[in-house]
Design a protein around this motif. Structure first.
Motif, short mmCIF file in Angstrom:
data_model
loop_
_atom_site.label_atom_id
_atom_site.label_comp_id
_atom_site.label_asym_id
_atom_site.label_seq_id
_atom_site.Cartn_x
_atom_site.Cartn_y
_atom_site.Cartn_z
N SER A 1 0.84 -1.20 0.00
CA SER A 1 0.00 0.00 0.00
C SER A 1 0.87 1.25 0.00
O SER A 1 1.94 1.28 0.60
CB SER A 1 -0.90 -0.01 1.23
N SER A 2 0.38 2.29 -0.68
CA SER A 2 1.13 3.54 -0.68
C SER A 2 0.87 4.32 0.61
O SER A 2 1.53 5.31 0.88
CB SER A 2 0.73 4.39 -1.90
N LEU A 3 -0.10 3.87 1.41
CA LEU A 3 -0.40 4.51 2.68
C LEU A 3 0.44 3.88 3.77
O LEU A 3 0.25 2.71 4.10
CB LEU A 3 -1.89 4.37 3.01
N SER A 4 1.37 4.63 4.30
CA SER A 4 2.20 4.12 5.39
C SER A 4 1.47 4.34 6.72
O SER A 4 0.52 5.12 6.81
CB SER A 4 3.54 4.83 5.41
N GLN B 1 -12.93 12.33 19.38
CA GLN B 1 -13.05 11.03 18.73
C GLN B 1 -11.74 10.67 18.01
O GLN B 1 -11.28 9.53 18.09
CB GLN B 1 -14.22 11.02 17.75
N MET B 2 -11.12 11.64 17.33
CA MET B 2 -9.85 11.37 16.65
C MET B 2 -8.76 11.03 17.66
O MET B 2 -7.96 10.12 17.43
CB MET B 2 -9.42 12.58 15.81
N ILE B 3 -8.73 11.74 18.78
CA ILE B 3 -7.73 11.45 19.82
C ILE B 3 -7.96 10.04 20.37
O ILE B 3 -6.99 9.29 20.58
CB ILE B 3 -7.79 12.52 20.94
N GLU B 4 -9.21 9.67 20.59
CA GLU B 4 -9.51 8.33 21.11
C GLU B 4 -9.11 7.25 20.11
O GLU B 4 -8.62 6.19 20.50
CB GLU B 4 -11.00 8.22 21.46
N ILE B 5 -9.33 7.50 18.82
CA ILE B 5 -8.93 6.53 17.79
C ILE B 5 -7.41 6.36 17.80
O ILE B 5 -6.89 5.25 17.75
CB ILE B 5 -9.43 6.97 16.40
N LEU B 6 -6.68 7.48 17.89
CA LEU B 6 -5.22 7.41 17.93
C LEU B 6 -4.74 6.71 19.20
O LEU B 6 -3.77 5.94 19.15
CB LEU B 6 -4.62 8.82 17.81
N ALA B 7 -5.40 6.96 20.33
CA ALA B 7 -5.02 6.29 21.58
C ALA B 7 -5.27 4.79 21.48
O ALA B 7 -4.46 3.99 21.95
CB ALA B 7 -5.80 6.89 22.75
N ALA C 1 10.60 2.20 15.67
CA ALA C 1 10.87 3.31 16.59
C ALA C 1 10.31 4.62 16.03
O ALA C 1 9.74 5.42 16.77
CB ALA C 1 12.37 3.42 16.85
N GLU C 2 10.46 4.81 14.73
CA GLU C 2 9.97 6.04 14.11
C GLU C 2 8.44 6.13 14.18
O GLU C 2 7.88 7.17 14.51
CB GLU C 2 10.42 6.12 12.65
N GLU C 3 7.76 5.03 13.87
CA GLU C 3 6.30 5.01 13.93
C GLU C 3 5.81 5.28 15.35
O GLU C 3 4.88 6.06 15.55
CB GLU C 3 5.77 3.65 13.45
N ARG C 4 6.44 4.63 16.33
CA ARG C 4 6.06 4.84 17.74
C ARG C 4 6.25 6.31 18.12
O ARG C 4 5.40 6.91 18.76
CB ARG C 4 6.92 3.93 18.64
N PHE D 1 -0.97 7.47 7.80
CA PHE D 1 -2.30 7.23 8.38
C PHE D 1 -2.46 8.01 9.68
O PHE D 1 -3.48 8.69 9.89
CB PHE D 1 -2.48 5.73 8.62
N VAL D 2 -1.45 7.96 10.56
CA VAL D 2 -1.50 8.69 11.82
C VAL D 2 -1.61 10.20 11.56
O VAL D 2 -2.42 10.89 12.18
CB VAL D 2 -0.25 8.37 12.69
N LEU D 3 -0.82 10.70 10.61
CA LEU D 3 -0.85 12.13 10.30
C LEU D 3 -2.19 12.54 9.68
O LEU D 3 -2.66 13.65 9.90
CB LEU D 3 0.32 12.51 9.41
N SER D 4 -2.80 11.64 8.93
CA SER D 4 -4.12 11.90 8.38
C SER D 4 -5.16 12.06 9.49
O SER D 4 -5.99 12.97 9.46
CB SER D 4 -4.52 10.76 7.44
N LEU D 5 -5.11 11.17 10.47
CA LEU D 5 -6.03 11.28 11.61
C LEU D 5 -5.76 12.57 12.40
O LEU D 5 -6.69 13.24 12.85
CB LEU D 5 -5.89 10.07 12.53
#
Length: 87
Positions: free
Chosen positions: A4-7, A44-50, A62-65, A11-15
């Motif tokens: 997928s072209s979506l890393s 809701q976006m914060i809860e999804i990310l959490a 490590a970078e993703e985290r 995805f995190v930055l999109s949210l």
């Protein structure tokens, strides 16, 4: 299966961008207008990310985290500012 072209980071930055739109910090991409703050939508976006943080623990680079933790930190800080009436 093609990669997928979506890393995960994208995805995190999109949210996070969606949360910023809910805060009224970024204009809506469709209308180009900044909307009034929608703290419920931002929450809701914060809860999804959490949830994502909780469910992916131990499975991220490590970078993703770091990106996920930084985004969550900044959005939670922004929520406190918005909830107290600040900008």
């Amino acid at each position: 299966m093609p990669e997928s072209s979506l890393s995960f980071t994208a995805f995190v930055l999109s949210l996070a961008s969606t949360a910023a739109i809910h805060f009224g910090d970024l204009p809506d991409p469709e209308s180009g207008q900044r909307s009034a703050p929608n703290l419920e939508g931002a929450t809701q976006m914060i809860e999804i990310l959490a949830l994502l943080d909780q469910k992916t623990r131990g499975n991220l680079t490590a970078e993703e985290r770091q990106v996920l933790e930084q985004v969550l930190y900044e959005l939670r800080l922004r929520f406190v500012e918005a909830a107290s009436g600040g900008k």
